[in-house]
Write a protein that holds these residues in place. Structure first.
Motif, PDB file in Angstrom:
ATOM      1  N   MET A 344      -2.307 141.854 132.149  1.00 61.28           N
ATOM      2  CA  MET A 344      -2.200 140.561 132.818  1.00 61.28           C
ATOM      3  C   MET A 344      -1.287 139.618 132.043  1.00 61.28           C
ATOM      4  SD  MET A 344      -6.209 139.924 133.786  1.00 61.28           S
ATOM      5  CE  MET A 344      -5.927 138.489 134.844  1.00 61.28           C
ATOM      6  N   PRO A 345      -0.523 138.762 132.742  1.00 61.45           N
ATOM      7  CA  PRO A 345       0.203 137.691 132.041  1.00 61.45           C
ATOM      8  C   PRO A 345      -0.802 136.758 131.364  1.00 61.45           C
ATOM      9  CG  PRO A 345       0.997 137.958 134.304  1.00 61.45           C
ATOM     10  CD  PRO A 345      -0.239 138.779 134.190  1.00 61.45           C
ATOM     11  N   PRO A 346      -0.462 136.221 130.207  1.00 61.54           N
ATOM     12  CA  PRO A 346      -1.414 135.372 129.465  1.00 61.54           C
ATOM     13  C   PRO A 346      -2.034 134.256 130.290  1.00 61.54           C
ATOM     14  CG  PRO A 346       0.458 135.900 128.074  1.00 61.54           C
ATOM     15  CD  PRO A 346       0.773 136.463 129.430  1.00 61.54           C
ATOM     16  N   ALA A 347      -1.245 133.601 131.143  1.00 58.82           N
ATOM     17  CA  ALA A 347      -1.764 132.472 131.916  1.00 58.82           C
ATOM     18  C   ALA A 347      -2.806 132.898 132.941  1.00 58.82           C
ATOM     19  CB  ALA A 347      -0.613 131.738 132.609  1.00 58.82           C
ATOM     20  N   GLU A 348      -2.844 134.172 133.302  1.00 62.07           N
ATOM     21  CA  GLU A 348      -3.783 134.669 134.309  1.00 62.07           C
ATOM     22  C   GLU A 348      -5.099 135.145 133.692  1.00 62.07           C
ATOM     23  OE1 GLU A 348      -3.288 134.620 137.552  1.00 62.07           O
ATOM     24  OE2 GLU A 348      -1.231 133.873 137.452  1.00 62.07           O
ATOM     25  N   ARG A 349      -5.158 135.240 132.381  1.00 58.04           N
ATOM     26  CA  ARG A 349      -6.345 135.811 131.733  1.00 58.04           C
ATOM     27  C   ARG A 349      -7.510 134.825 131.714  1.00 58.04           C
ATOM     28  NH1 ARG A 349      -2.441 137.981 127.012  1.00 58.04           N
ATOM     29  NH2 ARG A 349      -1.918 139.997 127.941  1.00 58.04           N
ATOM     30  N   PRO A 350      -8.740 135.328 131.859  1.00 58.79           N
ATOM     31  CA  PRO A 350      -9.905 134.447 131.735  1.00 58.79           C
ATOM     32  C   PRO A 350     -10.125 134.068 130.284  1.00 58.79           C
ATOM     33  CG  PRO A 350     -10.625 136.713 131.958  1.00 58.79           C
ATOM     34  CD  PRO A 350      -9.128 136.733 132.132  1.00 58.79           C
ATOM     35  N   ARG A 351     -10.901 133.020 130.061  1.00 62.27           N
ATOM     36  CA  ARG A 351     -11.283 132.653 128.695  1.00 62.27           C
ATOM     37  C   ARG A 351     -12.342 133.643 128.218  1.00 62.27           C
ATOM     38  NH1 ARG A 351     -12.982 126.587 129.347  1.00 62.27           N
ATOM     39  NH2 ARG A 351     -13.344 127.310 131.458  1.00 62.27           N
ATOM     40  N   LEU A 352     -11.976 134.491 127.311  1.00 59.91           N
ATOM     41  CA  LEU A 352     -12.853 135.592 126.889  1.00 59.91           C
ATOM     42  C   LEU A 352     -14.110 135.096 126.188  1.00 59.91           C
ATOM     43  CD1 LEU A 352     -10.082 137.964 125.496  1.00 59.91           C
ATOM     44  CD2 LEU A 352     -11.179 138.057 127.733  1.00 59.91           C
TER      45      LEU A 352
END
Length: 593
Positions: A344-352
């Protein structure tokens, strides 16, 4: 050494900026009417050009109209050339590029699926728009109390019916301090500004009445309408003025409802289950690695970069086979999740490290994986839109990698930093400045006469106020403020060529004939170069060297390539694009519960 490597190593030491866009009236091998340009046999289609400029414009925001659109086309051409160069350098061999490319393809496939299953089927009638117009002219002031579950909402409703205090219940239930303090007051709103289900309940409620629990995508709500303001006069001209906005709102809501229904039909039979123990373990590890989320910082959302995700994934290597999600006919392990997260592109990732964000993120990742599977069944991976989106992303990514390769090769010495610093006092300190007093006469004869009079001792300020055509200076008795080189055109240039006390003129300038005296001079000043200023100068010098190196590479790639631009097609498309509504040209994905 490859020819491309020799080309790369030869680009340093030259100055110059990017050349203007190559636009030619084509003759022979003329591109078709659906093609804006051809770069070494690769087409830039009209459709791809229009979509790229509306969704990801590549031009200086200070440029407007045709020059901006022309710059965008040149950027697309450069990206194609840089993409070919990147492949020759082996930059496309990074496995992360291939994973990200697959994610982009799946994402584009889901967008195309949305168009085919939703957008093409939605129709908005005049009757729907007129009903929306009536609501649009009704403003509502409402409060609400939020509950996560239906049972909790029913308990709150029953308590209110039995006389419980609204504000006290709101203070107990809201995590948001503002809503807790103001009793869930949402202020005034109108049609299209709230969740559709919430909004529908508000419009149907009489003022002062409390609703039964209302379900929205956020949870459950008890609503109380405080007041309503209705515009009693509705005109056809107002309806026409708001037609596009109302059509967008109604269409979007119908599309979302249709998409949600489709997703529900697809996902419900799968019985997707998030394994609580594995999920809790993943959150624990993420919070230990990244720290607990800052509850006060909601925006901007923290972004987990590729290096961080890779490092985190390595720390979880012993646990990759733990089952995280189960569904009918299959499962995702922690390893499967991490592989998809990496793509995933970084901006699309959830807050882990946020349980809520991670839970939603996993839910949407599962949803999108099954939507992409459905799209693939329909052969949408070969759809022109999908192929175009993947190519645009790929070329943009390759261009960024080439730019990074150039930037990483830039070297700046301490002597270069010192020399650049001393040569640019206007950037880092105070440049040399002069001051003048001037009279701008209407003709040369008057200018000669006035010069003789001031040299004979007449009051300069009085003469300037009476005769000078430069109004703002005349009010100041002809006095100019101190100015640096490059100001005031010809008289500014001449002022720096004379000493304090010298008379100059008459000089023919726009508006008349100038006579002036140099009345002051300030030497350039540079402050001591501390660490912060040193970093700034080094950064500026690196940027300058990068610009020269990048410009030379692009010019050499253009010289070695065959670029054909259909100028007539470009101008036609530019006119069409220039008339479109940029603000709302967005492509949505299917969204669902």
């Amino acid at each position: 050494m490859t020819s491309s490597r020799r080309l790369f190593l030869s680009i340093f030491g030259s100055v110059g900026l990017l050349s203007a866009a190559l636009l030619v009236a084509c003759s022979g091998n003329k591109p078709g009417p659906d093609t804006v340009a051809v770069v070494d046999g690769e087409k830039i289609s009209v459709d791809a050009f229009e979509r790229s400029i509306l969704l990801m414009p590549r031009f200086d925001p200070r440029r407007k109209g045709l020059p901006a659109i022309r710059q965008h086309l040149e950027s697309l051409i450069e990206n194609k050339l840089l993409s070919e160069y990147a492949e020759s350098e082996g930059l496309d061999k990074d496995p992360r590029i291939q994973k990200r490319k697959a994610w982009i393809r799946d994402n584009a496939m889901v967008e195309q699926l949305f168009k085919e299953l939703v957008v093409k089927k939605v129709q908005v009638t005049d009757e729907e728009l007129r009903k929306a117009f009536v609501k649009y002219n009704t403003k509502i002031h409402a409060r609400h109390i939020f509950a996560k579950t239906e049972n909790e909402a029913e308990e709150i409703y029953e308590a209110l019916q039995n006389g419980a205090d609204w504000d006290s219940l709101a203070a107990q239930t809201f995590g948001d301090s503002v809503l807790a303090a103001n009793g869930g007051d949402l202020g005034w709103f109108t049609f299209g500004e709230m969740d559709p289900d919430f909004e529908a309940a508000c419009y149907s409620l009489p003022v002062g009445q409390i609703s039964r629990p209302v379900h929205t995508r956020f949870g459950w709500h008890i609503i109380r309408v405080e007041d309503k303001k209705v515009n009693p006069i509705l005109t056809e001209s107002d309806f026409a003025k708001n037609y596009k906005k109302l059509e967008r709102i109604v269409r979007s809501r119908k599309e979302n409802a249709l998409a949600n229904a489709y997703v529900s039909r697809l996902m419900t039979p799968l019985r997707v289950t998030l394994k609580g123990k594995a999920f809790a373990f993943l959150v624990h590890k993420a919070q230990k690695y990244f720290g607990k989320p800052d509850q006060q910082r909601r925006f901007p959302k923290p972004v987990f970069r590729d290096e961080q995700v890779l490092s985190f994934a390595e720390s979880l290597e012993p646990y990759r086979n733990e089952v995280l999600v189960e569904y009918r006919g299959g499962q995702w392990t922690i390893g499967d999740f991490l592989d998809r997260l990496e793509a995933m592109p970084p901006a699309e990732r959830p807050r882990l490290n946020s349980p809520g964000s991670l839970r939603r993120g996993i839910k949407f990742m599962i949803r999108d994986a099954f939507l992409a599977k459905e799209a693939r069944k329909r052969g949408l991976q070969n759809h022109p839109y999908v192929r175009s989106e993947v190519n645009l992303w790929y070329e943009d990514t390759m261009a960024r990698l080439v730019k990074k390769q150039i930037a990483d090769t830039i070297r700046v010495t301490e002597e270069e930093i010192r020399q650049y610093f001393q040569a640019h006092p206007e950037k880092y300190g105070q440049p040399e400045k002069v001051k003048i007093r001037e009279i701008l006469a209407g003709d040369s004869t008057t200018a000669v006469q006035l010069l003789a009079r001031v040299k004979a001792g007449e009051n300069f300020a009085k003469l300037a106020r009476r005769y000078s055509k430069r109004a703002w200076a005349a009010k100041r008795g002809g006095e100019f403020p101190f100015f640096a080189r490059g100001s005031y055109g010809k008289i500014g240039l001449l002022a720096f060529q004379h000493k304090v006390g010298d008379w100059v003129g008459p000089v023919k300038v726009r508006g008349g004939y100038s006579i002036f005296q140099v009345t002051g001079h300030r030497d350039p000043y540079l402050p001591p170069m501390d660490d912060e200023l040193h970093q700034r100068v080094e950064r500026d010098l690196r940027a300058l060297k990068f610009k020269a190196a990048y410009g030379k590479l692009v010019r050499q790639l253009k010289a070695a390539s065959k670029i054909v631009v259909a100028d007539s097609t470009f101008r036609r498309v530019a006119e069409e694009v220039g008339g479109k509504d940029f603000e709302f040209m967005v492509v949505r994905k299917i969204k669902g519960p």
